[in-house]
Structure formats: C-alpha cells, structure tokens
Scaffold this motif. Structure first.
Motif, PDB file in Angstrom:
ATOM      1  N   ASN A  67       0.997   7.111  -6.519  1.00 28.28           N
ATOM      2  CA  ASN A  67      -0.199   7.888  -6.817  1.00 28.28           C
ATOM      3  C   ASN A  67      -0.085   9.332  -6.360  1.00 28.28           C
ATOM      4  OD1 ASN A  67      -1.487   5.791  -8.093  1.00 28.28           O
ATOM      5  ND2 ASN A  67      -2.645   5.133  -6.301  1.00 28.28           N
ATOM      6  N   GLU A 112      -6.691  -0.027  -5.689  1.00 29.50           N
ATOM      7  CA  GLU A 112      -5.571  -0.528  -6.480  1.00 29.50           C
ATOM      8  C   GLU A 112      -4.799  -1.601  -5.718  1.00 29.50           C
ATOM      9  OE1 GLU A 112      -1.536   1.247  -8.585  1.00 29.50           O
ATOM     10  OE2 GLU A 112      -3.233   2.595  -8.198  1.00 29.50           O
ATOM     11  N   CYS A 113      -4.681  -1.429  -4.421  1.00 24.67           N
ATOM     12  CA  CYS A 113      -3.978  -2.406  -3.598  1.00 24.67           C
ATOM     13  C   CYS A 113      -4.715  -3.737  -3.586  1.00 24.67           C
ATOM     14  CB  CYS A 113      -3.823  -1.873  -2.175  1.00 24.67           C
ATOM     15  SG  CYS A 113      -2.753  -2.870  -1.116  1.00 24.67           S
ATOM     16  N   TYR A 115      -2.964  14.333  -3.515  1.00 24.12           N
ATOM     17  CA  TYR A 115      -3.235  13.907  -2.148  1.00 24.12           C
ATOM     18  C   TYR A 115      -4.725  14.042  -1.825  1.00 24.12           C
ATOM     19  CZ  TYR A 115       1.798  14.662  -1.992  1.00 24.12           C
ATOM     20  OH  TYR A 115       3.138  14.623  -2.260  1.00 24.12           O
ATOM     21  N   VAL A 137      -7.891  10.170  -3.427  1.00 25.61           N
ATOM     22  CA  VAL A 137      -6.711   9.464  -3.932  1.00 25.61           C
ATOM     23  C   VAL A 137      -6.399   8.275  -3.024  1.00 25.61           C
ATOM     24  CG1 VAL A 137      -4.246   9.653  -4.445  1.00 25.61           C
ATOM     25  CG2 VAL A 137      -5.780  11.556  -4.984  1.00 25.61           C
ATOM     26  N   PHE A 138      -6.562   8.464  -1.728  1.00 24.29           N
ATOM     27  CA  PHE A 138      -6.323   7.385  -0.773  1.00 24.29           C
ATOM     28  C   PHE A 138      -7.241   6.197  -1.041  1.00 24.29           C
ATOM     29  CE2 PHE A 138      -7.656   5.614   3.422  1.00 24.29           C
ATOM     30  CZ  PHE A 138      -6.491   4.929   3.718  1.00 24.29           C
ATOM     31  N   HIS A 181      -8.714   5.472  -3.803  1.00 19.48           N
ATOM     32  CA  HIS A 181      -8.271   4.908  -5.075  1.00 19.48           C
ATOM     33  C   HIS A 181      -7.089   3.966  -4.840  1.00 19.48           C
ATOM     34  CE1 HIS A 181      -7.308   4.839  -9.427  1.00 19.48           C
ATOM     35  NE2 HIS A 181      -6.035   4.888  -9.011  1.00 19.48           N
ATOM     36  N   SER A 182      -6.176   4.360  -3.959  1.00 20.27           N
ATOM     37  CA  SER A 182      -5.008   3.530  -3.664  1.00 20.27           C
ATOM     38  C   SER A 182      -5.412   2.227  -2.981  1.00 20.27           C
ATOM     39  CB  SER A 182      -4.024   4.297  -2.782  1.00 20.27           C
ATOM     40  OG  SER A 182      -3.486   5.414  -3.471  1.00 20.27           O
ATOM     41  N   LEU A 190       0.822  -1.209   0.000  1.00 20.69           N
ATOM     42  CA  LEU A 190       0.000   0.000   0.000  1.00 20.69           C
ATOM     43  C   LEU A 190       0.853   1.255   0.000  1.00 20.69           C
ATOM     44  CD1 LEU A 190      -2.726   1.427   0.151  1.00 20.69           C
ATOM     45  CD2 LEU A 190      -2.662   1.130   2.642  1.00 20.69           C
ATOM     46  N   ASP A 191       1.911   1.279   0.794  1.00 17.70           N
ATOM     47  CA  ASP A 191       2.783   2.450   0.837  1.00 17.70           C
ATOM     48  C   ASP A 191       3.392   2.731  -0.535  1.00 17.70           C
ATOM     49  OD1 ASP A 191       2.299   2.843   3.518  1.00 17.70           O
ATOM     50  OD2 ASP A 191       4.190   1.971   4.205  1.00 17.70           O
ATOM     51  N   ILE A 200       2.103   1.951  -3.455  1.00 18.30           N
ATOM     52  CA  ILE A 200       1.030   2.453  -4.326  1.00 18.30           C
ATOM     53  C   ILE A 200       0.723   3.907  -4.000  1.00 18.30           C
ATOM     54  CG2 ILE A 200      -1.444   2.243  -4.811  1.00 18.30           C
ATOM     55  CD1 ILE A 200      -1.063  -0.815  -4.480  1.00 18.30           C
ATOM     56  N   GLU A 201       0.653   4.229  -2.719  1.00 17.76           N
ATOM     57  CA  GLU A 201       0.377   5.615  -2.332  1.00 17.76           C
ATOM     58  C   GLU A 201       1.483   6.558  -2.793  1.00 17.76           C
ATOM     59  OE1 GLU A 201      -2.166   6.682   1.184  1.00 17.76           O
ATOM     60  OE2 GLU A 201      -0.926   5.086   2.045  1.00 17.76           O
TER      61      GLU A 201
END
Length: 224
Positions: free
Chosen positions: A49, A66-67, A55, A59-60, A62-63, A42-43, A45-46
């Motif tokens: 992104n 994606e994770c 930010y 966006v979070f 979305h991350s 996750l980190d 991906i963040e």
C-alpha cells in the motif's frame, strides 16, 4: 545546507503506530496464527500500500482493514470497521512530542546554517505536525513529498542551488534518509531511533565515510 527528516527525527511518530499495532495483534492473533504471523501479513500489506497509496494514518487504517479481510477471508463487519475507525483517534490532536534536545539544537543550528525540512506522507497530516511542533521558523523551506528517493534529493539540491557534497541529510531511516541521499551525492547523519518503522530498515555501510552516526540529536552541535 542541513536537511532534516521529521517523523522520528524531530518528533515521535512510529511509536504511536506501534501501540495501535500491538492492540491489533492482540485482537487478530488466535489458534493457527500467532502475533508474529499476523504482523508478517500486515507488514506485507503495508509495503504494497505504501507504493500505491502512500503514507500516513489513513493508509495505515486502510491496511488494518485489508489485513482483517485477508486473514478472515471475508469483508469486515460493521463492528470490525468501527473498531478500526476508533484507532484514528490515536493520530489526531493538536500536539506532537518533540524528541529530546530538538528545539534547542535546531535554534542554534539555524543561526549557523541554512536548514531545510524534508518529510514524506499525507500533506495535510504532515502540515499539521509541522505547525504543532513550533519548529517551522527554523527552516528556510518545508518540503512534503510522496517519496524520498534519489530523485527527490537531486531535485532538492538543485532547487537550492547547492553542491550535493556540501549538503547533509539528517534522519533516522536508512531506507528514506540515508541511502538515497548518499546515492544522490549528499552526506548523511544517521541518528537511529528505537521505534523506526520496520519498512524503513536497511543496512548502512559502516565503512561509508560520508555517513556520520550519532546517538542523540543534540550531538549535532558538536559537528555543525
């Protein structure tokens, strides 16, 4: 001129994200990949992104989606998407939780100095938090930017016709508040926060005389 960060300097912010992440890790961890492993993915991906998308809570979320897709090797199901969307409620609402001493300290400092607010993130989201805080009246200007880098600080002091060495950036993030401000010639006040976002961590030179380290926001009144 005193320039203030907002999230996790004036009000609580990342602790909300961490609560959601804690639930997310419980959900995603399992045989073959523990919580630490999920957090590492996750980190990453963040971090990617943040460069392309910026930010904020959208966006979070979305991350997170994606994770899930990366870890499970497929598109999210309708149920998974609904679960992720449900976490949006954690970031909604009309209030913010001010950090102890902020309101009183800013009111006093505003009588002595020119104060400016500098925050990064989603414009609408940050505007909502600024309004909810009740602090806007203390600042001569509120600036919401996509990124806080050296150029951001250089542009800000030019806009206010201030000599960089006479300005101070006050915040909790080494990466966004302290290091780029120092590189732009400003002084800085580092007020660490226990829940600073991991992607905002960086080393601050303990020998740098241009950085004042404080343990609480209210201590600013002893120095300014």
């Amino acid at each position: 001129m005193l320039i203030f960060d907002a999230d996790d300097t004036l009000w609580e912010n990342n602790v909300i994200f961490e609560r959601v992440i804690d639930e997310f890790l419980d959900w995603m961890a399992g045989p073959g990949l523990d919580r630490a492993g999920v957090r590492e993915v996750l980190d990453g991906i963040e971090a990617a992104n943040a460069v392309t998308l910026g930010y904020g809570s959208r966006v979070f979320l979305h991350s997170l989606r994606e994770c899930v897709e990366r870890l499970r090797g497929r598109a999210v199901t309708a149920g998974e998407a609904a679960r992720i969307s449900g976490w949006a409620a954690a970031f909604e609402g009309d209030g913010v939780e001010l950090i102890a001493g902020v309101a009183q300290t800013l009111a006093e400092l505003a009588r002595r100095h020119a104060l400016v607010l500098l925050t990064k993130g989603d414009v609408a989201e940050q505007e909502r938090k600024v309004a909810a805080s009740g602090l806007a009246g203390n600042f001569r200007g509120v600036h919401i930017v996509a990124e806080k880098n050296v150029a951001t600080y250089e542009e800000l002091v030019r806009a206010y016709d201030v000599v960089p060495s006479s300005a101070w950036m006050i915040g909790n993030s080494p990466k966004s508040d302290i290091l780029p401000a120092r590189s732009a010639g400003l002084n800085a006040v580092f007020i660490p926060h226990d829940h600073t976002w991991v992607l905002e961590h960086a080393e601050v030179d303990p020998k740098d005389a241009g950085v004042l380290r404080l343990s609480a926001f209210g201590e600013l009144l002893k120095h300014f």
